[in-house]
Write a protein that holds these residues in place. Structure first.
Motif, mmCIF file in Angstrom:
data_model
loop_
_atom_site.group_PDB
_atom_site.id
_atom_site.type_symbol
_atom_site.label_atom_id
_atom_site.label_comp_id
_atom_site.label_asym_id
_atom_site.label_seq_id
_atom_site.Cartn_x
_atom_site.Cartn_y
_atom_site.Cartn_z
ATOM 1 N N UNK A 9 0.420 -1.288 0.175
ATOM 2 C CA UNK A 9 -0.254 0.366 -0.170
ATOM 3 C C UNK A 9 1.006 1.350 0.008
ATOM 4 N N UNK A 10 0.474 2.525 -0.359
ATOM 5 C CA UNK A 10 0.600 3.284 -0.383
ATOM 6 C C UNK A 10 2.242 3.396 -1.695
ATOM 7 N N UNK A 11 2.690 5.064 -1.778
ATOM 8 C CA UNK A 11 3.195 4.669 -3.155
ATOM 9 C C UNK A 11 4.471 3.768 -2.811
ATOM 10 N N UNK A 12 4.547 3.794 -4.314
ATOM 11 C CA UNK A 12 6.412 2.833 -4.454
ATOM 12 C C UNK A 12 7.085 3.782 -4.544
ATOM 13 N N UNK A 13 8.094 3.379 -4.515
ATOM 14 C CA UNK A 13 9.441 4.507 -4.236
ATOM 15 C C UNK A 13 10.150 4.759 -6.238
ATOM 16 N N UNK A 14 10.407 5.618 -5.671
ATOM 17 C CA UNK A 14 10.300 6.303 -6.872
ATOM 18 C C UNK A 14 11.611 5.475 -8.048
ATOM 19 N N UNK A 15 11.740 5.018 -8.830
ATOM 20 C CA UNK A 15 13.318 4.192 -9.790
ATOM 21 C C UNK A 15 13.991 4.873 -9.457
ATOM 22 N N UNK A 16 14.249 5.919 -9.337
ATOM 23 C CA UNK A 16 15.672 6.445 -8.908
ATOM 24 C C UNK A 16 16.331 6.947 -7.480
ATOM 25 N N UNK A 17 15.189 6.113 -7.284
ATOM 26 C CA UNK A 17 15.932 6.244 -5.356
ATOM 27 C C UNK A 17 14.901 7.331 -4.349
ATOM 28 N N UNK A 18 15.219 7.090 -3.440
ATOM 29 C CA UNK A 18 14.582 8.545 -2.726
ATOM 30 C C UNK A 18 16.584 8.491 -1.921
ATOM 31 N N UNK A 19 17.174 9.839 -1.119
ATOM 32 C CA UNK A 19 17.956 9.580 0.085
ATOM 33 C C UNK A 19 17.461 11.231 1.118
ATOM 34 N N UNK A 119 29.995 7.507 15.346
ATOM 35 C CA UNK A 119 31.071 9.426 15.762
ATOM 36 C C UNK A 119 29.558 10.138 15.454
ATOM 37 N N UNK A 120 29.951 10.214 14.235
ATOM 38 C CA UNK A 120 28.629 10.811 13.136
ATOM 39 C C UNK A 120 27.479 10.251 13.441
ATOM 40 N N UNK A 121 26.819 10.944 14.575
ATOM 41 C CA UNK A 121 25.977 10.631 14.030
ATOM 42 C C UNK A 121 24.274 10.477 13.326
ATOM 43 N N UNK A 122 24.397 11.467 12.266
ATOM 44 C CA UNK A 122 23.558 11.820 10.726
ATOM 45 C C UNK A 122 24.113 10.789 9.742
ATOM 46 N N UNK A 123 23.647 9.503 8.912
ATOM 47 C CA UNK A 123 23.922 8.846 7.378
ATOM 48 C C UNK A 123 23.372 9.045 7.008
ATOM 49 N N UNK A 124 23.173 9.505 5.305
ATOM 50 C CA UNK A 124 22.759 9.113 4.338
ATOM 51 C C UNK A 124 22.090 7.877 4.025
ATOM 52 N N UNK A 125 21.277 7.643 3.842
ATOM 53 C CA UNK A 125 20.994 6.035 3.184
ATOM 54 C C UNK A 125 20.752 6.637 1.729
ATOM 55 N N UNK A 126 20.277 5.763 0.842
ATOM 56 C CA UNK A 126 19.480 5.254 -0.328
ATOM 57 C C UNK A 126 18.981 4.278 -0.467
ATOM 58 N N UNK A 127 17.321 4.470 -0.456
ATOM 59 C CA UNK A 127 16.630 3.333 -0.968
ATOM 60 C C UNK A 127 16.370 3.290 -2.233
ATOM 61 N N UNK A 128 16.836 1.892 -3.341
ATOM 62 C CA UNK A 128 16.791 1.863 -4.730
ATOM 63 C C UNK A 128 15.592 0.721 -5.018
ATOM 64 N N UNK A 129 15.092 0.949 -5.899
ATOM 65 C CA UNK A 129 14.416 -0.352 -6.247
ATOM 66 C C UNK A 129 14.820 -1.075 -7.246
ATOM 67 N N UNK A 130 15.022 -2.437 -6.896
ATOM 68 C CA UNK A 130 16.270 -3.880 -7.683
ATOM 69 C C UNK A 130 14.575 -4.539 -7.872
ATOM 70 N N UNK A 131 15.282 -5.202 -9.395
ATOM 71 C CA UNK A 131 14.188 -6.504 -9.908
ATOM 72 C C UNK A 131 12.882 -5.791 -9.328
ATOM 73 N N UNK A 132 11.987 -5.180 -9.397
ATOM 74 C CA UNK A 132 10.851 -4.678 -9.273
ATOM 75 C C UNK A 132 10.024 -5.134 -8.076
ATOM 76 N N UNK A 133 11.051 -6.081 -7.314
ATOM 77 C CA UNK A 133 9.849 -6.318 -5.784
ATOM 78 C C UNK A 133 10.891 -6.519 -4.634
ATOM 79 N N UNK A 134 12.103 -6.018 -4.773
ATOM 80 C CA UNK A 134 13.637 -6.303 -3.268
ATOM 81 C C UNK A 134 14.074 -4.684 -3.673
ATOM 82 N N UNK A 135 14.036 -4.195 -2.447
ATOM 83 C CA UNK A 135 14.607 -2.964 -2.307
ATOM 84 C C UNK A 135 16.325 -3.436 -1.751
#
Length: 143
Positions: A9-19, A119-135
């Protein structure tokens, strides 16, 4: 990389991913409204919230993340790397969810938490679409 399963449910992640930056939900199960992400004017990236599984429906958790202002929700298993498909029965709740969400295993959650608390508590993460079902989740470590 860590495998993850998108919500049904909800929108899918964009194909370009999110950071975005990772924040742990308070309360951790997000069964009640959660704290908003930190105020940040340093970056255009948004915030993702890491939420513990169990205690209430997935839809409730993700709606609380959305209401707090998060860009995406990452729900994680506890004591298991078993991945589950997040689904909700109520059509009204499904229609209210406007942010993407994924489900990850306990080991991936521990890794994200450990990196976040280094040490640095702020890390960026990148969510990306792979193989249509697994991120996959990539952690971008600042230099």
């Amino acid at each position: 990389k860590s495998p993850a399963v998108p919500a049904c449910f909800g929108p899918p992640l964009p194909e370009t991913g999110l950071t975005g930056y990772l924040v742990e939900a308070v309360p951790s199960n997000a069964c009640y409204p959660i704290e908003v992400p930190p105020a940040s004017n340093r970056t255009p990236s948004g915030f993702f919230v890491l939420i513990r599984r169990y205690d209430c429906p997935f839809g409730t958790k993700i709606l609380h993340a959305q209401q707090a202002g998060y860009q995406a929700a990452i729900i994680h298993n506890i004591y298991s790397d078993l991945l589950v498909s997040m689904a909700i029965k109520m059509k009204e709740t499904r229609q209210q969810v406007l942010i993407p969400s994924v489900f990850i295993g306990g080991t991936a959650a521990k890794l994200l938490r450990r990196l976040k608390n280094h040490k640095n508590p702020v890390y960026q993460i990148y969510l990306n679409l792979l193989y249509n079902l697994i991120f996959s989740i990539y952690v971008l470590i600042p230099l």
